[in-house]
Enzyme design. Sequence first.
Site, PDB file in Angstrom:
ATOM      1  N   ASP A   1      -4.287  -0.948  -7.622  1.00 30.58           N
ATOM      2  CA  ASP A   1      -4.849  -1.560  -6.428  1.00 30.58           C
ATOM      3  C   ASP A   1      -6.223  -2.187  -6.698  1.00 30.58           C
ATOM      4  O   ASP A   1      -7.275  -1.554  -6.513  1.00 30.58           O
ATOM      5  CB  ASP A   1      -4.934  -0.488  -5.324  1.00 30.58           C
ATOM      6  CG  ASP A   1      -5.303  -1.083  -3.993  1.00 30.58           C
ATOM      7  OD1 ASP A   1      -5.696  -2.263  -3.951  1.00 30.58           O
ATOM      8  OD2 ASP A   1      -5.234  -0.353  -2.990  1.00 30.58           O
TER       9      ASP A   1
ATOM     10  N   GLN B   1      -1.012   2.646  -6.071  1.00 32.16           N
ATOM     11  CA  GLN B   1      -2.452   2.922  -5.943  1.00 32.16           C
ATOM     12  C   GLN B   1      -3.212   2.680  -7.248  1.00 32.16           C
ATOM     13  O   GLN B   1      -4.333   2.190  -7.232  1.00 32.16           O
ATOM     14  CB  GLN B   1      -2.672   4.352  -5.460  1.00 32.16           C
ATOM     15  CG  GLN B   1      -2.556   4.437  -3.947  1.00 32.16           C
ATOM     16  CD  GLN B   1      -2.775   5.826  -3.410  1.00 32.16           C
ATOM     17  OE1 GLN B   1      -2.872   6.792  -4.156  1.00 32.16           O
ATOM     18  NE2 GLN B   1      -2.827   5.947  -2.100  1.00 32.16           N
TER      19      GLN B   1
ATOM     20  N   SER C   1      -8.739  -2.233  -3.655  1.00 29.76           N
ATOM     21  CA  SER C   1      -9.495  -1.001  -3.391  1.00 29.76           C
ATOM     22  C   SER C   1     -10.581  -0.796  -4.444  1.00 29.76           C
ATOM     23  O   SER C   1     -11.704  -0.406  -4.114  1.00 29.76           O
ATOM     24  CB  SER C   1      -8.568   0.216  -3.376  1.00 29.76           C
ATOM     25  OG  SER C   1      -7.724   0.148  -2.262  1.00 29.76           O
TER      26      SER C   1
ATOM     27  N   ARG D   1       0.848  -1.197   0.000  1.00 34.06           N
ATOM     28  CA  ARG D   1       0.000   0.000   0.000  1.00 34.06           C
ATOM     29  C   ARG D   1       0.877   1.238   0.000  1.00 34.06           C
ATOM     30  O   ARG D   1       0.990   1.949   0.989  1.00 34.06           O
ATOM     31  CB  ARG D   1      -0.944  -0.063   1.171  1.00 34.06           C
ATOM     32  CG  ARG D   1      -1.827  -1.271   0.999  1.00 34.06           C
ATOM     33  CD  ARG D   1      -3.020  -1.229   1.819  1.00 34.06           C
ATOM     34  NE  ARG D   1      -4.161  -1.584   0.998  1.00 34.06           N
ATOM     35  CZ  ARG D   1      -5.351  -1.817   1.465  1.00 34.06           C
ATOM     36  NH1 ARG D   1      -5.572  -1.685   2.734  1.00 34.06           N
ATOM     37  NH2 ARG D   1      -6.332  -2.141   0.670  1.00 34.06           N
TER      38      ARG D   1
ATOM     39  N   TYR E   1      -3.429  -1.905   7.242  1.00 31.04           N
ATOM     40  CA  TYR E   1      -4.404  -2.918   7.629  1.00 31.04           C
ATOM     41  C   TYR E   1      -4.574  -2.965   9.149  1.00 31.04           C
ATOM     42  O   TYR E   1      -3.739  -2.452   9.901  1.00 31.04           O
ATOM     43  CB  TYR E   1      -3.933  -4.295   7.168  1.00 31.04           C
ATOM     44  CG  TYR E   1      -3.924  -4.475   5.669  1.00 31.04           C
ATOM     45  CD1 TYR E   1      -5.105  -4.698   4.980  1.00 31.04           C
ATOM     46  CD2 TYR E   1      -2.735  -4.445   4.948  1.00 31.04           C
ATOM     47  CE1 TYR E   1      -5.111  -4.886   3.605  1.00 31.04           C
ATOM     48  CE2 TYR E   1      -2.725  -4.631   3.577  1.00 31.04           C
ATOM     49  CZ  TYR E   1      -3.917  -4.852   2.907  1.00 31.04           C
ATOM     50  OH  TYR E   1      -3.905  -5.032   1.550  1.00 31.04           O
TER      51      TYR E   1
HETATM   52  P1  NAD Z   1      -9.531  -4.408   4.794  1.00 26.40           P
HETATM   53  O1  NAD Z   1     -10.401  -4.806   3.647  1.00 26.40           O
HETATM   54  O2  NAD Z   1      -8.366  -5.246   5.139  1.00 26.40           O
HETATM   55  O3  NAD Z   1     -10.466  -4.316   6.096  1.00 26.40           O
HETATM   56  C1  NAD Z   1     -11.645  -3.561   6.105  1.00 26.40           C
HETATM   57  C2  NAD Z   1     -11.736  -2.791   7.387  1.00 26.40           C
HETATM   58  O4  NAD Z   1     -12.009  -3.682   8.471  1.00 26.40           O
HETATM   59  C3  NAD Z   1     -10.456  -2.048   7.770  1.00 26.40           C
HETATM   60  O5  NAD Z   1     -10.753  -0.679   7.926  1.00 26.40           O
HETATM   61  C4  NAD Z   1     -10.040  -2.700   9.073  1.00 26.40           C
HETATM   62  O6  NAD Z   1      -9.427  -1.786   9.964  1.00 26.40           O
HETATM   63  C5  NAD Z   1     -11.358  -3.194   9.616  1.00 26.40           C
HETATM   64  N1  NAD Z   1     -11.253  -4.243  10.633  1.00 26.40           N
HETATM   65  C6  NAD Z   1     -10.455  -5.339  10.644  1.00 26.40           C
HETATM   66  N2  NAD Z   1     -10.670  -6.056  11.760  1.00 26.40           N
HETATM   67  C7  NAD Z   1     -11.650  -5.412  12.446  1.00 26.40           C
HETATM   68  C8  NAD Z   1     -12.342  -5.669  13.666  1.00 26.40           C
HETATM   69  N3  NAD Z   1     -12.060  -6.732  14.417  1.00 26.40           N
HETATM   70  N4  NAD Z   1     -13.288  -4.792  14.073  1.00 26.40           N
HETATM   71  C9  NAD Z   1     -13.588  -3.705  13.327  1.00 26.40           C
HETATM   72  N5  NAD Z   1     -12.978  -3.412  12.173  1.00 26.40           N
HETATM   73  C10 NAD Z   1     -12.042  -4.260  11.736  1.00 26.40           C
HETATM   74  O7  NAD Z   1      -9.004  -2.922   4.644  1.00 26.40           O
HETATM   75  P2  NAD Z   1      -9.025  -1.947   3.391  1.00 26.40           P
HETATM   76  O8  NAD Z   1     -10.402  -1.459   3.213  1.00 26.40           O
HETATM   77  O9  NAD Z   1      -8.441  -2.635   2.226  1.00 26.40           O
HETATM   78  O10 NAD Z   1      -8.072  -0.736   3.805  1.00 26.40           O
HETATM   79  C11 NAD Z   1      -7.715  -0.383   5.093  1.00 26.40           C
HETATM   80  C12 NAD Z   1      -7.008   0.980   5.051  1.00 26.40           C
HETATM   81  O11 NAD Z   1      -5.938   1.012   4.107  1.00 26.40           O
HETATM   82  C13 NAD Z   1      -7.913   2.101   4.670  1.00 26.40           C
HETATM   83  O12 NAD Z   1      -7.690   3.151   5.558  1.00 26.40           O
HETATM   84  C14 NAD Z   1      -7.499   2.526   3.302  1.00 26.40           C
HETATM   85  O13 NAD Z   1      -7.705   3.905   3.072  1.00 26.40           O
HETATM   86  C15 NAD Z   1      -6.036   2.206   3.338  1.00 26.40           C
HETATM   87  N6  NAD Z   1      -5.532   1.968   1.958  1.00 26.40           N
HETATM   88  C16 NAD Z   1      -4.346   2.541   1.581  1.00 26.40           C
HETATM   89  C17 NAD Z   1      -3.878   2.342   0.288  1.00 26.40           C
HETATM   90  C18 NAD Z   1      -2.602   2.977  -0.171  1.00 26.40           C
HETATM   91  O14 NAD Z   1      -2.045   3.770   0.538  1.00 26.40           O
HETATM   92  N7  NAD Z   1      -2.113   2.608  -1.344  1.00 26.40           N
HETATM   93  C19 NAD Z   1      -4.576   1.532  -0.600  1.00 26.40           C
HETATM   94  C20 NAD Z   1      -5.766   0.942  -0.163  1.00 26.40           C
HETATM   95  C21 NAD Z   1      -6.241   1.170   1.126  1.00 26.40           C
END
Ligand code: NAD
Length: 395
Positions: free
Chosen positions: A153, A150, A156, A145, A251
């Site tokens: 990705d 991005q 996402s 990430r 994550y």
């Molecule tokens: P994910 O699909 O792995 O998980 C979904 C959500 O579930 C996450 O927000 C995680 O914190 C939450 N979660 C996990 N266990 C949990 C629990 N026990 N209780 C409650 N919530 C729980 O995550 P995602 O959607 O792929 O992305 C997470 C973060 O990464 C986001 O903030 C996103 O903006 C960021 N991100 C960054 C980049 C980058 O910088 N290139 C790319 C994609 C996402």
Amino acid sequence: MVPAKCQTRMRATQGKSGVFSTFALMRAALWRENPSERRLPILPEYIPKLKELGLEVLIERGLGASIFLSDEAYQEAGAEIVPDKAQLLAQADILLSLEMPDLTAFPTATGKVLIGHLNAWRYPERLAWLQRQGWTVYALEKLPRITRAQSMDVLSSMAALAGYKAVLLAAVEYGRVMPMLTTAAGTLAPARVLVIGAGVAGLQAIATARRLGARVEAYDVRPAAREQVESLGAKFLDLLPHLKAEGTGGYARELTPEEQAQQQAALEEVIAQADILITTAALPSRPAPKIITRQALRRMKPGSVVVDLAAETGGNCEDTIPGQTQSIQGITLIAPLNLPSTLPLHASQMLARNFYEFLRLFHQNGSFTSHLNDEILQATCLLYQGQPTETKQPA
Ligand code: NAD
């Protein structure tokens, strides 16, 4: 790095100096995946761009039917149409895929390259087969990430579509309206929507539910999620201020059994108040955490709707049966699989851009080469010519 084994096809290009030079062209195959998969990893407009990278594209006949794209559309863009999978694989150096393919029916396909959104951790036997067959495997779900990644990705892209569609599924199933409606016949209360897991899918679910006029609350274990939730006009539930579970790479980390029990208990009351619950909590390359106990689900009001977006990896609800919709004491529990495939055109547009950006990384010294001279390729490569690689795993 050693280029992957490829059948050598030469193309001649004339440089500025007027001198002709030759490059080996690699051949990438796209095939019709399982019948429920309606998305495509490459659209015709990318075929000339891929040729510039040194990649010819072969497609299985009928590939684009799910989004009303004819074989001619691919052909006019420069792809070659191949009648069946066996011929396709025999001719190709590279297979582009949206799932971890079972290639046991093609034992003569050895030493090729698989690039895809594979969820490989769920298919250890298929990966072991590819290892024995000397394949090189790049899994896009392993993308780091970082800003540079991005545009590639796929996680996402697909999560955003799934979050949107989850709210629509819930709205259709919910026997009431989502917004507050003031009419001559009285005022109708807005739906109370709770989103658990405010990552990419969760944030899109929040935005969609807000657009439909619902009252939205959200919860996540990563403190960084608060600001994002609030910026969408929803309320962040700080249920367990001491429980912060930020992992690495953006994550969440896995909770300890004690933390999980605390979380389940703390959430029970707010779950009981929700009309619609969307759960999206996920952990990288692991089964989804169980957050909604059987007891918590049964405390919801009859007529409530739950959409468990984590169904792909087992689900956030103890009751979830992946791929099924259940009615439990008047509560509808929907556990959809491959929701982005229900939006195949936009999903394919996003995937094609993601795949193209990823494939650009292979263009090196004027030709398309399977290599590891890039941190993104290193992080995504599971096997290199049959040898497991040291991938940078998210914690
Ligand atoms: P994910 O699909 O792995 O998980 C979904 C959500 O579930 C996450 O927000 C995680 O914190 C939450 N979660 C996990 N266990 C949990 C629990 N026990 N209780 C409650 N919530 C729980 O995550 P995602 O959607 O792929 O992305 C997470 C973060 O990464 C986001 O903030 C996103 O903006 C960021 N991100 C960054 C980049 C980058 O910088 N290139 C790319 C994609 C996402």
